[in-house]
Design a protein around this motif. Structure first.
Motif, PDB file in Angstrom:
ATOM      1  N   LEU A  35     -10.767 -11.951   0.747  1.00 10.27           N
ATOM      2  CA  LEU A  35      -9.332 -11.878   0.450  1.00 10.27           C
ATOM      3  C   LEU A  35      -8.717 -13.229   0.101  1.00 10.27           C
ATOM      4  CD1 LEU A  35      -8.193  -9.304   3.178  1.00 10.27           C
ATOM      5  CD2 LEU A  35      -8.107  -8.968   0.699  1.00 10.27           C
ATOM      6  N   THR A  36      -9.422 -14.302   0.425  1.00 12.95           N
ATOM      7  CA  THR A  36      -8.791 -15.610   0.194  1.00 12.95           C
ATOM      8  C   THR A  36      -9.636 -16.543  -0.675  1.00 12.95           C
ATOM      9  OG1 THR A  36      -9.779 -16.565   2.197  1.00 12.95           O
ATOM     10  CG2 THR A  36      -7.622 -15.522   2.442  1.00 12.95           C
ATOM     11  N   SER A 359      -8.905   1.022  -3.005  1.00 11.67           N
ATOM     12  CA  SER A 359      -9.025   0.729  -1.571  1.00 11.67           C
ATOM     13  C   SER A 359     -10.248   1.422  -0.983  1.00 11.67           C
ATOM     14  CB  SER A 359      -7.790   1.270  -0.816  1.00 11.67           C
ATOM     15  OG  SER A 359      -6.885   0.239  -0.574  1.00 11.67           O
ATOM     16  N   ASP A 415     -10.891   5.051  -2.228  1.00  2.76           N
ATOM     17  CA  ASP A 415      -9.910   6.123  -2.364  1.00  2.76           C
ATOM     18  C   ASP A 415     -10.053   6.721  -3.767  1.00  2.76           C
ATOM     19  OD1 ASP A 415      -7.034   6.801  -0.811  1.00  2.76           O
ATOM     20  OD2 ASP A 415      -7.165   7.383  -2.907  1.00  2.76           O
ATOM     21  N   ARG A 418      -6.795   8.218  -7.728  1.00  2.11           N
ATOM     22  CA  ARG A 418      -6.391   7.776  -9.069  1.00  2.11           C
ATOM     23  C   ARG A 418      -7.561   7.629 -10.049  1.00  2.11           C
ATOM     24  NH1 ARG A 418      -4.311   2.442  -7.952  1.00  2.11           N
ATOM     25  NH2 ARG A 418      -5.173   2.770  -5.875  1.00  2.11           N
ATOM     26  N   ASP A 434      -6.241  -3.304  -8.756  1.00  5.52           N
ATOM     27  CA  ASP A 434      -5.479  -4.157  -7.854  1.00  5.52           C
ATOM     28  C   ASP A 434      -6.419  -5.190  -7.224  1.00  5.52           C
ATOM     29  OD1 ASP A 434      -2.869  -4.489  -6.177  1.00  5.52           O
ATOM     30  OD2 ASP A 434      -4.498  -4.486  -4.713  1.00  5.52           O
ATOM     31  N   ARG A 436      -6.384  -7.016  -4.443  1.00  9.91           N
ATOM     32  CA  ARG A 436      -6.755  -6.859  -3.031  1.00  9.91           C
ATOM     33  C   ARG A 436      -7.655  -5.647  -2.807  1.00  9.91           C
ATOM     34  NH1 ARG A 436      -4.124  -9.153   1.324  1.00  9.91           N
ATOM     35  NH2 ARG A 436      -4.111  -7.160   2.413  1.00  9.91           N
ATOM     36  N   GLU A 437      -7.385  -4.573  -3.507  1.00 13.94           N
ATOM     37  CA  GLU A 437      -8.231  -3.387  -3.338  1.00 13.94           C
ATOM     38  C   GLU A 437      -9.663  -3.695  -3.774  1.00 13.94           C
ATOM     39  OE1 GLU A 437      -4.776   0.063  -3.634  1.00 13.94           O
ATOM     40  OE2 GLU A 437      -6.370   0.075  -5.122  1.00 13.94           O
ATOM     41  N   LEU A 440     -11.241  -5.990  -1.123  1.00 14.38           N
ATOM     42  CA  LEU A 440     -11.571  -5.264   0.110  1.00 14.38           C
ATOM     43  C   LEU A 440     -12.842  -4.435  -0.086  1.00 14.38           C
ATOM     44  CD1 LEU A 440      -7.999  -4.167   1.245  1.00 14.38           C
ATOM     45  CD2 LEU A 440      -9.563  -5.633   2.547  1.00 14.38           C
TER      46      LEU A 440
ATOM     47  N   ASN B 159      -2.684 -13.708   2.735  1.00 11.46           N
ATOM     48  CA  ASN B 159      -3.606 -12.766   2.090  1.00 11.46           C
ATOM     49  C   ASN B 159      -4.761 -12.341   2.971  1.00 11.46           C
ATOM     50  OD1 ASN B 159      -3.622 -11.400  -0.467  1.00 11.46           O
ATOM     51  ND2 ASN B 159      -3.041 -13.367  -1.376  1.00 11.46           N
ATOM     52  N   GLN B 161      -4.558 -11.104   5.868  1.00 13.50           N
ATOM     53  CA  GLN B 161      -4.200  -9.903   6.629  1.00 13.50           C
ATOM     54  C   GLN B 161      -4.758  -8.666   5.937  1.00 13.50           C
ATOM     55  OE1 GLN B 161      -2.620  -9.814   9.552  1.00 13.50           O
ATOM     56  NE2 GLN B 161      -2.349 -12.040   9.589  1.00 13.50           N
ATOM     57  N   ILE B 162      -5.261  -7.722   6.701  1.00 10.60           N
ATOM     58  CA  ILE B 162      -5.789  -6.482   6.114  1.00 10.60           C
ATOM     59  C   ILE B 162      -4.633  -5.556   5.746  1.00 10.60           C
ATOM     60  CG2 ILE B 162      -7.266  -4.471   6.509  1.00 10.60           C
ATOM     61  CD1 ILE B 162      -8.727  -7.208   6.308  1.00 10.60           C
ATOM     62  N   GLU B 163      -3.668  -5.439   6.604  1.00  9.31           N
ATOM     63  CA  GLU B 163      -2.510  -4.596   6.297  1.00  9.31           C
ATOM     64  C   GLU B 163      -1.383  -5.472   5.771  1.00  9.31           C
ATOM     65  OE1 GLU B 163      -1.920  -1.013   8.223  1.00  9.31           O
ATOM     66  OE2 GLU B 163      -3.370  -1.410   9.817  1.00  9.31           O
ATOM     67  N   SER B 164      -0.884  -5.111   4.605  1.00 14.88           N
ATOM     68  CA  SER B 164       0.064  -5.998   3.931  1.00 14.88           C
ATOM     69  C   SER B 164       1.376  -6.118   4.712  1.00 14.88           C
ATOM     70  CB  SER B 164       0.325  -5.512   2.517  1.00 14.88           C
ATOM     71  OG  SER B 164       0.953  -4.253   2.531  1.00 14.88           O
ATOM     72  N   LEU B 197       2.213 -10.477  -2.415  1.00 14.77           N
ATOM     73  CA  LEU B 197       0.884 -11.061  -2.219  1.00 14.77           C
ATOM     74  C   LEU B 197       0.237 -11.485  -3.534  1.00 14.77           C
ATOM     75  CD1 LEU B 197      -0.196  -8.521   0.501  1.00 14.77           C
ATOM     76  CD2 LEU B 197      -0.433 -10.980   0.807  1.00 14.77           C
ATOM     77  N   SER B 359      -1.661   6.703  -1.109  1.00 18.82           N
ATOM     78  CA  SER B 359      -2.574   7.586  -0.375  1.00 18.82           C
ATOM     79  C   SER B 359      -2.334   7.473   1.119  1.00 18.82           C
ATOM     80  CB  SER B 359      -4.024   7.191  -0.653  1.00 18.82           C
ATOM     81  OG  SER B 359      -4.573   8.022  -1.620  1.00 18.82           O
ATOM     82  N   ASP B 415      -1.742   3.861   2.445  1.00 19.50           N
ATOM     83  CA  ASP B 415      -2.487   2.652   2.103  1.00 19.50           C
ATOM     84  C   ASP B 415      -1.480   1.567   1.701  1.00 19.50           C
ATOM     85  OD1 ASP B 415      -5.635   2.143   1.139  1.00 19.50           O
ATOM     86  OD2 ASP B 415      -4.138   0.763   0.343  1.00 19.50           O
ATOM     87  N   GLN B 417      -2.044  -1.620   0.445  1.00 18.32           N
ATOM     88  CA  GLN B 417      -2.469  -2.765  -0.374  1.00 18.32           C
ATOM     89  C   GLN B 417      -1.545  -3.095  -1.537  1.00 18.32           C
ATOM     90  OE1 GLN B 417      -4.497  -4.650   0.970  1.00 18.32           O
ATOM     91  NE2 GLN B 417      -5.033  -3.149   2.547  1.00 18.32           N
ATOM     92  N   ARG B 418      -1.000  -2.064  -2.201  1.00 16.59           N
ATOM     93  CA  ARG B 418      -0.187  -2.321  -3.395  1.00 16.59           C
ATOM     94  C   ARG B 418       1.312  -2.355  -3.112  1.00 16.59           C
ATOM     95  NH1 ARG B 418      -1.306   2.455  -6.511  1.00 16.59           N
ATOM     96  NH2 ARG B 418      -2.365   3.224  -4.664  1.00 16.59           N
ATOM     97  N   ASP B 421       3.337  -5.314  -4.210  1.00 21.10           N
ATOM     98  CA  ASP B 421       3.369  -5.548  -5.663  1.00 21.10           C
ATOM     99  C   ASP B 421       4.700  -5.078  -6.237  1.00 21.10           C
ATOM    100  OD1 ASP B 421       0.717  -6.152  -5.202  1.00 21.10           O
ATOM    101  OD2 ASP B 421      -0.112  -4.518  -6.405  1.00 21.10           O
ATOM    102  N   ASP B 434       1.670   7.595  -7.961  1.00 20.23           N
ATOM    103  CA  ASP B 434       0.691   8.581  -8.400  1.00 20.23           C
ATOM    104  C   ASP B 434       1.054   9.945  -7.808  1.00 20.23           C
ATOM    105  OD1 ASP B 434      -2.169   9.060  -9.564  1.00 20.23           O
ATOM    106  OD2 ASP B 434      -2.178   9.995  -7.581  1.00 20.23           O
TER     107      ASP B 434
END
Lengths: 460, 460
Positions: A35-36, A359, A415, A418, A434, A436-437, A440, B159, B161-164, B197, B359, B415, B417-418, B421, B434
């Motif tokens: 991630l970094t 993701s 996932d 999409r 994306d 980050r997705e 990950l 960045n 962090q796993i959960e934004s 992010l 999702s 989810d 991650q986005r 954005d 989506d």
């Protein structure tokens, strides 16, 4: 005491240092690195935006071979090599045109030739249309009702499915075998509803096969956008005498030489045991193929970049394999296994990412029950990364041919919602991925590679 | 025997019929309804594309009140009503302009005023810039170094962090309290790195507060895009005397009347027990607010549409609550609780969706340990829908004020991650959502509402 520790450290090497870290700690480092401090997003940027679509046999597919080989050489593999493989070369030619002819009204609709299709005549093909929902329906209708017509396969992907790949499996026979089967009943062409859960204007290409039909019976086949399919179906209901026109100039050439790209790190303890991580380098020709499968390519390369960042030296031999020609031949996957047999290689594990750069949710595993229990016991350590899904199922097409005894094969499961918005269509572009997705996903792959490298696949 | 069954059926009603179905079967019907027969995506289309941004106090926020009220009336609630609530009215005015002044070179950068900020003077504001990473750094620097300058808060979201949302929590103090704190040290304005992010060109707005500062000390504050922040920081490193110019004409007006929109279905067995499902109807002004929180609004309405499609009559009273003014005041959430206390209502459960239409992954729960055990025991039945994450944590801002004894509060956890954005930026538009992801979120909410309605929140 101090002396002993120092001496011990000199001998245990990096896998020894890692033996002292908990899995929790290592996975934390892996995800942080991805991630970094990752390269995968910029690799994908180049692959997508500078090289572009990479259909087997195309000049850009060869550029992708050279680019990924050079990049892998730059990040410190023990060796990077190419495996020669002859691949089919199919070229779309001019952009296709199509319209619905309702009495004298022409309504343009977006289509694209399916991969491997023959062209229409230079003036295109016009015929009445018969709509069907399945291959079986051809048998019910019989030659009388089909002969001389264009068969329009219009069974939608089933939106009630939770995982979009199940909806795809339930509909893709129309695309893959529609032309072959319809030709047997005297159809002059086929139009297939795009494999897409959405209603939009993108036609989605993909492989089709005439099977063992004689060449004289090959008929042109194309995909129509889902909106186009809805319109055609509606128009047919009002006027069954509606005609359809389409023109495509695609052509199949002789096979050409291409390559799998392989980067290898020799194992420090069991160099004879090989663990593959890969994706496919070729894509369809309508777009960059950023999800399918640029994402899988750069994520696989990132696995080794992460190991390097962490200073982790694997016990087993790691191979990053970028397969050529998954989309319309699987020649790369077959060639890899062929050479593996010739060289008497022992593959213990193979992991493929070919379901898009979304993701990550888990893994789909091909292995025996005891191995499945062992691998799904890692679920606990994956939990902080929201990786929960360990299921038995299809792993990946390119690693499908691998047959080493006791091999475990895994597919990254992102996932899926999409995926078919973009799959094989002109919108499968860099901006649909994306960062980050993607990262990950790479971290999730690196984590499983690490755990398998550390613990093996043997079960009691 | 037959007679008895028939008679029984006449009396047990729909919750009785549902008592005979397994949870597995009911969830299957709920998800199928959402994926094949839902209204939420077309509701969101109207809310986003026909009505647009819905900042509290704006004409379009009022249109959204009328539209959602009418739509709820059309799908068969027992009653739909409005709750009056006074909301702040802040107006952005002309589009902001900003540039970095490096000697005589002007480099334009994208900014937007933060919600609640005061304007600059008509000619804009020009001053030297001092970059800081935190509120604490202001104290270290002190008045001498800050007075007369624009403070530039540039600590990025983390960045790693796993959960934004965790990354957001770790950075948003700069946006919320930056101007207030910098003003105390004599700053003339503040520029805050956008809560994003990614590196891109969208400035992200959001609430800020001057706290209890006297009005004379209010200073203008704006967000700069992440690319703009990187550029400003780099330019400052080369030349600490760089100046920054920005101009904004935003204005705070008197509070105006607005509304929460509430749709209610009376419970068939326990009408006195209320279960809320909701999101917030207001959005920031830069875009449609399709993720924040158009998605939560239409998903909440869809819960009742699904119940209707299935013919399910809830045992407890269900309320869909579309809260006004989450973004810059939380007046709607507070008013709802105020009226609940006046009317001596008993809320047993509240579920909010305010983390985007992505999702769904699970739920974040505020409840006691026994209740948590009870609710997370439903994980098994959610597994086929890839809903795995049941955690204790923040539920939702609008349901935050609810204080009924023993109430369980839950937030849908999509989810993440986005999310950032788009959050509070000009790209939070309909096409960023989506359809299937939105529908799966609605189904996940309807499923939890069903299970709680059936089993209650009581524990032994």
């Amino acid at each position: 005491m101090k002396k002993i520790t120092l001496l011990a450290l000199l001998f245990i090497g990096s896998s020894g240092i890692y033996a002292q870290k908990s899995d929790e700690q290592v996975l934390k480092e892996i995800y942080k690195s991805a991630l970094t401090n990752s390269k995968c997003y910029s690799w994908l940027d180049h692959l997508s935006n500078d090289i572009g679509s990479r259909l087997s046999g195309s000049a850009s597919a060869e550029k992708a071979v050279q680019y990924t080989k050079a990049e892998m050489e730059s990040i410190g593999f023990d060796r990077v090599f190419l495996q020669e493989v002859m691949v089919p070369k199919w070229v779309r030619g001019e952009k296709e045109t199509a319209y619905i002819l309702d009495n004298k009204t022409k309504i343009n609709v977006p289509i694209c030739a399916l991969g491997g299709s023959v062209a229409t005549s230079k003036n295109g093909l016009t015929a009445e249309v018969i709509e069907v929902q399945s291959l079986e329906e051809l048998v019910t209708l019989g030659k009388d009702k089909i002969k001389g017509k264009i068969v329009f396969f219009n069974r939608p992907m089933d939106n009630a499915q939770i995982e979009s790949f199940h909806a795809y499996s339930g509909a893709v026979d129309q695309r893959y075998a529609g032309a072959k089967e319809a030709s047997k009943f005297g159809a002059v062409g086929t139009i297939v509803r795009s494999m897409n859960l959405r209603l939009d204007d993108f036609p989605h290409t993909g492989a089709q096969s005439y099977g063992d039909l004689p060449k004289s019976q090959y008929i042109p086949t194309a995909a129509i956008s889902t909106n186009g399919a809805e319109l055609l179906s509606k128009t047919l209901k009002n006027n069954p005498k509606v005609k359809f026109y389409f023109k495509q100039s695609c052509e199949q050439f002789d096979d050409v030489l291409s390559y799998n790209v392989v980067g290898e790190i020799k194992g420090s303890e069991h160099p004879e045991n090989i663990m593959v991580v890969g994706g496919h380098l070729d894509s369809w020709d309508l777009a960059d193929g950023s999800h399918d499968d640029g994402a899988g390519v750069v994520q696989s390369m990132e696995v080794v970049n992460i190991f390097n960042n962490l200073g982790y030296k694997p016990k087993n031999t790691i191979r990053v394999v970028l397969f050529m020609n998954e989309e319309n031949g699987l020649r790369g996957g077959n060639k890899y296994e062929e050479l593996s047999l010739v060289n008497k290689e022992n593959h213990i594990f193979a992991l493929e990412s070919d379901s898009g750069g979304f993701s990550p949710r888990g893994f789909s595993l091909e292995c025996d029950d005891a191995q499945f229990d062992k691998i799904s016991s890692y679920a606990k350590v994956f939990e902080p990364y929201l990786i929960h899904s360990f299921v038995k199922g299809h792993s990946g097409s390119d690693i499908g041919p691998l047959t080493s005894k006791k091999i475990v094969k895994a597919g990254l499961k992102p996932d899926s919602q999409r995926y078919f918005d973009y799959h094989h269509a002109a919108n499968d572009k860099f901006d649909a991925v994306d960062k980050r997705e993607l990262e990950l996903g790479a971290a999730t792959m690196a984590s499983l590679m690490y755990l398998i490298d550390k613990n093996g696949i043997e079960t009691k």
